[in-house]
Design a protein around this motif. Structure first.
Motif, PDB file in Angstrom:
ATOM      1  N   UNK A  20      24.932 -15.254 -72.053  1.00 23.10           N
ATOM      2  CA  UNK A  20      24.803 -14.361 -73.208  1.00 23.10           C
ATOM      3  C   UNK A  20      23.837 -13.241 -72.824  1.00 23.10           C
ATOM      4  N   UNK A  21      24.358 -12.032 -72.732  1.00 25.56           N
ATOM      5  CA  UNK A  21      23.575 -10.894 -72.239  1.00 25.56           C
ATOM      6  C   UNK A  21      22.831 -10.222 -73.390  1.00 25.56           C
ATOM      7  N   UNK A  22      21.566 -10.596 -73.574  1.00 25.61           N
ATOM      8  CA  UNK A  22      20.769 -10.026 -74.667  1.00 25.61           C
ATOM      9  C   UNK A  22      20.077  -8.731 -74.270  1.00 25.61           C
ATOM     10  N   UNK A  23      20.128  -8.389 -72.983  1.00 22.69           N
ATOM     11  CA  UNK A  23      19.412  -7.207 -72.480  1.00 22.69           C
ATOM     12  C   UNK A  23      20.354  -6.048 -72.167  1.00 22.69           C
ATOM     13  N   UNK A  24      21.546  -6.356 -71.661  1.00 22.49           N
ATOM     14  CA  UNK A  24      22.500  -5.305 -71.326  1.00 22.49           C
ATOM     15  C   UNK A  24      22.800  -5.192 -69.853  1.00 22.49           C
ATOM     16  N   UNK A  25      22.445  -6.210 -69.071  1.00 23.64           N
ATOM     17  CA  UNK A  25      22.677  -6.165 -67.629  1.00 23.64           C
ATOM     18  C   UNK A  25      24.166  -6.180 -67.270  1.00 23.64           C
ATOM     19  N   UNK A  26      25.000  -6.785 -68.109  1.00 21.82           N
ATOM     20  CA  UNK A  26      26.424  -6.903 -67.777  1.00 21.82           C
ATOM     21  C   UNK A  26      27.185  -5.589 -67.949  1.00 21.82           C
ATOM     22  N   UNK A  27      26.585  -4.635 -68.645  1.00 17.83           N
ATOM     23  CA  UNK A  27      27.214  -3.323 -68.857  1.00 17.83           C
ATOM     24  C   UNK A  27      28.581  -3.462 -69.533  1.00 17.83           C
ATOM     25  N   UNK A  28      28.663  -4.374 -70.483  1.00 21.61           N
ATOM     26  CA  UNK A  28      29.921  -4.600 -71.198  1.00 21.61           C
ATOM     27  C   UNK A  28      29.835  -4.019 -72.606  1.00 21.61           C
TER      28      UNK A  28
END
Length: 414
Positions: A382-390
């Motif tokens: 679960x990307x709570x920071x935005x690293x996945x750029x999705x």
């Protein structure tokens, strides 16, 4: 014969075919007929529009009014009947379009799958278009049998059942026989179970694509199992997600708590590659009932007792197959998560699909699945920071209307 002077030689007739009047031209003018002149044939034309005299018009109007006055009650009654019929038709059409929900369910029919399907079948606003079967809690053959058993006890065997993937995209199959029973439904004998000849010849993946394409924008896909069928479907038809109304998944985890491996929830761990494909390729509205959420939302065992005590064939069926699950929940490994209450994992995802107001609190984050970790393979990220750029974010359930959930669960066995 001229209609005005009553002498012969009248050659100008009326343009209205039913009118038999004819005139001399001067007589027609004096009788207030409307003269239609023909530039080709000359002034004396063969067609005139007959106009009644003012007295005749008044007389005709008075007669019409007397007719209406004498029959005004009849006119009013007809008008009211037509209005009511139109209003009723419009109201029914609006209600039906607002209330009716088309669901397509993908399941590995264990005990909570059965409970979720029965919940959907009991909902008055749901049309279940079909059930696709996949490996998971037990073999896909057992899954097909179990689905048919559930449909039989609910008197819904007309709903089509489709056999799907028997194993994950990569790796070996796992099952949950220790929890659901080796057959998926508590190993409870059922000599009257329907035969597999009722399973459709069409494969699950093909059926999934066809049903969604036949109902673009209307189908909510409810995934209660490993996501193999869904992953194969989107690879065969990449446009499939754009035609869904929504995707409801029971699976994944948000706090790295596992129920199958150290960090893996069963449905995602049973086919991590499929889960990865689905969470990345399905860009439609996506709702997740994750493992930890279901544990936090457990029902008291007292509710379970009342639920199973209902005097219906459905309740007796569930009580018979559910004994194994109650015993399994007392195992040391499951004590921490399940001993304090009754958890029907798949039913939360189904309830959300059935009732838009069921979810009362949620988070929205991009999500994916870990594929390579020694201890974390199959864990949801679960990307709570935005690293996945999705850009696409899934709705992750945090709180739901538990009173409404109890009502839906009780109705499922009535």
């Amino acid at each position: 014969m001229c209609n005005k002077c009553q002498t012969k030689g009248a050659t100008a007739g009326c343009e209205v075919k039913r009118c038999k009047k004819s005139y001399h031209y001067p007589c027609a003018v004096r009788h207030r007929a409307e003269i239609v002149e023909d530039a080709v044939k000359g002034k004396y034309v063969s067609a005139l529009i007959s106009v009644l005299s003012w007295l005749e018009l008044l007389a005709a109007g008075a007669a019409a009014w007397r007719l209406f006055a004498a029959n005004r009650r009849w006119f009013r009654a007809v008008r009211e009947r037509v209005f009511k019929r139109c209003s009723s038709s419009c109201s029914h059409s609006t209600t039906r379009s607002t209330m009716s929900k088309k669901l397509l369910v993908d399941a590995d029919c264990g005990l909570d799958d059965a409970q979720a399907i029965m919940l959907a079948l009991a909902a008055p606003n749901v049309e279940l278009l079909g059930i696709t079967c996949v490996h998971g809690n037990t073999t896909v053959e057992n899954v097909c049998k179990n689905i048919l058993r559930v449909l039989q006890v609910c008197s819904k065997l007309e709903i089509p059942v489709f056999k799907g993937a028997a194993k994950p995209i990569l790796g070996n199959s796992i099952d949950a026989g220790h929890f659901h029973g080796q057959d998926g439904l508590g190993d409870a004998p059922d000599p009257n179970a329907p035969g597999l000849d009722l399973v459709q010849k069409e494969g699950a993946v093909s059926a999934m694509i066809r049903i969604v394409n036949e109902n673009p924008g209307e189908v909510s896909l409810v995934a209660l199992a490993p996501l193999t069928n869904l992953a194969l479907a989107v690879k065969m038809d990449p446009s499939l997600p754009s035609k869904l109304r929504g995707l409801y998944i029971m699976g994944g985890n948000t706090e790295s708590r596992g129920n199958t491996t150290v960090c893996g929830e069963f449905n995602f761990t049973a086919d991590p590659e499929a889960a990865y494909i689905v969470l990345n390729d399905y860009q439609c509205p996506t709702y997740l009932a994750c493992w930890e959420f279901t544990c936090y939302s457990k029902l008291p065992w007292e509710f379970c007792d009342d639920w199973l005590a209902q005097d219906t064939d459905k309740a007796r069926f569930m009580a018979r197959v559910f004994r194994h699950r109650i015993e399994a929940s007392q195992s040391e490994r499951l004590q921490k998560d399940l001993a304090a209450g009754f958890v029907s994992c798949d039913s939360y995802a189904m309830a959300a699909a059935v009732d838009d107001s069921f979810i009362t609190e949620s988070d929205r984050y991009p999500v994916s699945v870990e594929l390579t970790g020694t201890y974390t393979r199959g864990m949801m990220v679960m990307d709570t920071v935005g690293f996945l750029k999705k850009a696409h974010k899934a709705c992750i359930m945090k709180k739901v209307d538990m009173e409404k959930f109890k009502q839906m669960m009780m109705a499922a066995l009535k």
